[in-house]
Design an enzyme around this catalytic site. Sequence first.
Site, mmCIF file in Angstrom:
data_model
loop_
_atom_site.group_PDB
_atom_site.id
_atom_site.type_symbol
_atom_site.label_atom_id
_atom_site.label_comp_id
_atom_site.label_asym_id
_atom_site.label_seq_id
_atom_site.Cartn_x
_atom_site.Cartn_y
_atom_site.Cartn_z
ATOM 1 N N THR A 127 0.822 -1.201 0.000
ATOM 2 C CA THR A 127 0.000 0.000 0.000
ATOM 3 C C THR A 127 0.864 1.262 0.000
ATOM 4 O O THR A 127 1.803 1.379 0.776
ATOM 5 C CB THR A 127 -0.926 0.026 1.222
ATOM 6 O OG1 THR A 127 -1.711 -1.151 1.237
ATOM 7 C CG2 THR A 127 -1.842 1.244 1.185
ATOM 8 N N ASP A 158 -8.539 -1.930 2.851
ATOM 9 C CA ASP A 158 -8.864 -0.541 3.134
ATOM 10 C C ASP A 158 -8.404 0.410 2.042
ATOM 11 O O ASP A 158 -8.716 1.593 2.084
ATOM 12 C CB ASP A 158 -8.287 -0.125 4.490
ATOM 13 C CG ASP A 158 -6.768 0.019 4.458
ATOM 14 O OD1 ASP A 158 -6.133 -0.668 3.640
ATOM 15 O OD2 ASP A 158 -6.234 0.798 5.258
#
Length: 262
Positions: A127, A158
Amino acid sequence: MLMNGVTMEVGAVAAMRYVRDGIKAAQLVMQYTQHTMLVGEQASIFAISMGLPGPTNLSSTESLEKWAKWKESNCQPNFRKNVSPADSCGPYHPEHALALGKITCSMANLDGLNESRPFIDRRNHDTIAMAVIDTMGHIAAGTSTNGATFKIPGRVGDGPIAGSSAYADAEVGACGATGDGDIMMRFLPCYQVVESMRRGMQPELAAKDAISRIANKYPDFTGAVFAVNKDGAHAGACHGWTFQYSVRNPGMDDVEVFTVLP
């Protein structure tokens, strides 16, 4: 995921295959739809119809080798729980007691608090979150990720969730996050950071507060956030690893890397 901190518009894609440029696809969602998120095959179709290259085989020699070794290790580790058989590649079935609905809310809560996820760390997920402030004071934030290694097909972490992986409000500032997204998205840490700064917290305290809220419930989780206010003051906080983030402004020749201890 991209977020415009002036208009509060968000564009996001999730579970999108065969298109390399996920962050560009998210931008297209923001620019050319009135939606916030597109997912799965239809997200891929949309992105290609809007001009992105594809369909493209995104596998690499490295990823195929990693997958083959994982299969040889009986698909361990993986993200399944309360299933049988627990140490194979399936097919999986719910454990008998759970299948009969005998689990209680209190049991579930205790399982969650003690959930151990040792294979989520900075070496096996990718990420990247970023926040930018332009000369007019406009703020935007974005996130790009391939998701957790060995995730269950269909999993969404997320990365595309506004408020979890990133959040921006030009009146306040912005935040970016990285780590165990399955845990972190339950707390919307970046929304928490921005709202804490709105109430007057400095970036360092706002970042630490958001991380501590997660750590209080999941002491074994791994993750980090950075916070930047509208004036450019910034800080980071982390749990379970040593976190680094980089900053650059117009007066700098190169980025400066900041190291944050857990």
